[in-house]
Design an enzyme around this catalytic site. Sequence first.
Site, PDB file in Angstrom:
ATOM      1  N   ASP A 281       0.821  -1.210   0.000  1.00  0.00           N
ATOM      2  CA  ASP A 281       0.000   0.000   0.000  1.00  0.00           C
ATOM      3  C   ASP A 281       0.846   1.247   0.000  1.00  0.00           C
ATOM      4  O   ASP A 281       2.050   1.205  -0.184  1.00  0.00           O
ATOM      5  CB  ASP A 281      -1.045  -0.028   1.117  1.00  0.00           C
ATOM      6  CG  ASP A 281      -0.451  -0.454   2.417  1.00  0.00           C
ATOM      7  OD1 ASP A 281       0.623   0.055   2.740  1.00  0.00           O
ATOM      8  OD2 ASP A 281      -1.045  -1.308   3.104  1.00  0.00           O
TER       9      ASP A 281
ATOM     10  N   LYS B 265      -4.598   2.855   0.080  1.00  0.00           N
ATOM     11  CA  LYS B 265      -5.714   3.744   0.376  1.00  0.00           C
ATOM     12  C   LYS B 265      -5.143   5.143   0.479  1.00  0.00           C
ATOM     13  O   LYS B 265      -4.052   5.329   0.997  1.00  0.00           O
ATOM     14  CB  LYS B 265      -6.344   3.394   1.718  1.00  0.00           C
ATOM     15  CG  LYS B 265      -6.826   1.990   1.804  1.00  0.00           C
ATOM     16  CD  LYS B 265      -7.258   1.709   3.229  1.00  0.00           C
ATOM     17  CE  LYS B 265      -7.256   0.219   3.475  1.00  0.00           C
ATOM     18  NZ  LYS B 265      -6.646  -0.151   4.731  1.00  0.00           N
TER      19      LYS B 265
ATOM     20  N   MET C 232      -1.965   8.606  12.677  1.00  0.00           N
ATOM     21  CA  MET C 232      -3.054   9.124  11.842  1.00  0.00           C
ATOM     22  C   MET C 232      -3.705  10.356  12.468  1.00  0.00           C
ATOM     23  O   MET C 232      -4.923  10.504  12.445  1.00  0.00           O
ATOM     24  CB  MET C 232      -4.123   8.033  11.623  1.00  0.00           C
ATOM     25  CG  MET C 232      -3.600   6.902  10.764  1.00  0.00           C
ATOM     26  SD  MET C 232      -4.746   5.531  10.629  1.00  0.00           S
ATOM     27  CE  MET C 232      -4.383   4.617  12.112  1.00  0.00           C
TER      28      MET C 232
HETATM   29  N1  SAH Z   1       1.226  -0.164  10.853  1.00  0.00           N
HETATM   30  C1  SAH Z   1       1.830   1.151  10.809  1.00  0.00           C
HETATM   31  C2  SAH Z   1       0.819   2.251  11.054  1.00  0.00           C
HETATM   32  C3  SAH Z   1      -0.182   2.381   9.973  1.00  0.00           C
HETATM   33  S1  SAH Z   1      -1.291   3.696  10.287  1.00  0.00           S
HETATM   34  C4  SAH Z   1       2.986   1.212  11.794  1.00  0.00           C
HETATM   35  O1  SAH Z   1       3.171   0.297  12.592  1.00  0.00           O
HETATM   36  O2  SAH Z   1       3.727   2.180  11.742  1.00  0.00           O
HETATM   37  C5  SAH Z   1      -0.585   4.988   9.339  1.00  0.00           C
HETATM   38  C6  SAH Z   1      -0.009   6.044  10.247  1.00  0.00           C
HETATM   39  O3  SAH Z   1       1.255   5.638  10.719  1.00  0.00           O
HETATM   40  C7  SAH Z   1       0.269   7.356   9.556  1.00  0.00           C
HETATM   41  O4  SAH Z   1      -0.904   8.138   9.473  1.00  0.00           O
HETATM   42  C8  SAH Z   1       1.285   7.978  10.450  1.00  0.00           C
HETATM   43  O5  SAH Z   1       0.690   8.525  11.612  1.00  0.00           O
HETATM   44  C9  SAH Z   1       2.084   6.766  10.877  1.00  0.00           C
HETATM   45  N2  SAH Z   1       3.286   6.586  10.052  1.00  0.00           N
HETATM   46  C10 SAH Z   1       3.590   5.543   9.297  1.00  0.00           C
HETATM   47  N3  SAH Z   1       4.794   5.711   8.707  1.00  0.00           N
HETATM   48  C11 SAH Z   1       5.262   6.898   9.121  1.00  0.00           C
HETATM   49  C12 SAH Z   1       6.439   7.643   8.878  1.00  0.00           C
HETATM   50  N4  SAH Z   1       7.400   7.175   8.077  1.00  0.00           N
HETATM   51  N5  SAH Z   1       6.582   8.850   9.479  1.00  0.00           N
HETATM   52  C13 SAH Z   1       5.616   9.323  10.286  1.00  0.00           C
HETATM   53  N6  SAH Z   1       4.493   8.662  10.561  1.00  0.00           N
HETATM   54  C14 SAH Z   1       4.301   7.469   9.989  1.00  0.00           C
END
Ligand code: SAH
Length: 465
Positions: free
Chosen positions: A252, A274, A387
Amino acid sequence: MNNLPLFFAMKGRRVVIAGGGVAAARKADLMVRAECAVTIIAPTLNTDLSILASEGRLVHETGPLTAVNLAGCVIAVGASEDPAVNEQLHKFATEERIPVNIVDRPELCDFILPAVVDRSPLLIAVSSGGTAPLLTRILKARFETLIPAAYGRLAKFAGDYRNRVRDTLPRAAVRLQFWERLFDGPIAEQLFSGQDEQARALAEKLLQDIIFENRKGQSGEVYLVGAGPGDPDLLTFRAMRLMQKADVVLYDRLIGDGILNLVHRDAERIYVGKLPQDHVVPQEDISQLLVRLALEGKRVLRLKGGDPFMFGRGGEEIQALAAQGIPFQVIPGVTAATGCASYAGIPLTHRDHAQSCVFVTGHGKDGEPDLNWEHLIQPRQTVVIYMGLMQLPSIVDGLLTHGARADIPAALVENGTREDQRVITGALKDLPRLAEGATSPALVIIGDVVTLHKDLSWFEGDAAA
Ligand code: SAH
């Protein structure tokens, strides 16, 4: 990529090199080893070249260089110590549309001769596109020590065995299992120690084992793999291994090219991303797609940003698999909270500042944040909000209304661990204003630990430059 690496079949083909010194000898050596028909044009030859000439491994013509010398030649190299000769060669070759390389003149090169690690039939060619020859040499030296000389035997064995494997195992995915176990197991060890007969016997046995194993279970499997927050270096070894094994990958929006490029190049790629508020592929469809592909017997890699079980809906996906009895593995990844915290120099816990840390999502089921405010507003606690970018003003508002200190330190980490990482810090009440214009993905960290950022930050992406 500025250049396209190719390995050309050059055996018996005519190559012309202008020059008889060290540079010419280096190029000639490579070409003689590749069994090209080498002609050197130079008034005199140095010792190395004279030896090759006396052994009949190259032809020496004294020149002067004319267009006629290039007749029938497929590539030309200007390695003369006389720049005029090299330029002359470049002119003739260009007129005849013969690819030409002029030593130390990148602007006059149609191709690059790389540094070569020779484990024939296995070859590793290293090039920096002319930008850093020393780096190329250092890398070559590393490969020389890293790759045992016997790797050539392994490659040759594989080449000889190829047809047998193709005939015996018609399915590509099954053949891959064979090669993986051949290259990384006792058969390779036998070959390295020169036991070719034993290796052949073991390979036959492996073929039979694989036929047997694949008769047993025709169903595929699913690897739910956490790919971390962005920096490909944060992948786990297991993730890397499964990325090489997969027949198809579902990924994704959070998966960048740097990571996707590490998936086996033959694997089919399916984007199921998404966009915020724009649910391209509904979750149920992704789960059903995983089920369908696995039932077709495929090894399906589901790549998730961060960790699959951290706001990743990974649980829902494997519930669908479990319900169908499809085998799966879940591989943890570095979640955004720990990735961003480390790369921003904000320890999530700290003896002086925080004894607990909570992870929450700023995106409730219907979009609005749905948070237990009192629970978040606790002394000596760090709050990490996933998020949370879009709802940041209403989240901050909620916290302040429920009694949070207005000056509690807060940070927003945008594109954490990536080259373009940006860290914005300030008092909680000011964060929405400071973060205006920030883009997703972004993570919010609230708590006294944020004060440590100023002293502990170490990672400088492009944005910091
Ligand atoms: N499973 C993922 C989270 C998915 S939800 C995890 O464990 O990280 C998606 C959210 O994760 C984004 O809206 C943001 O808040 C955060 N996120 C994911 N990658 C990021 C990054 N490289 N830098 C900052 N926030 C990040």
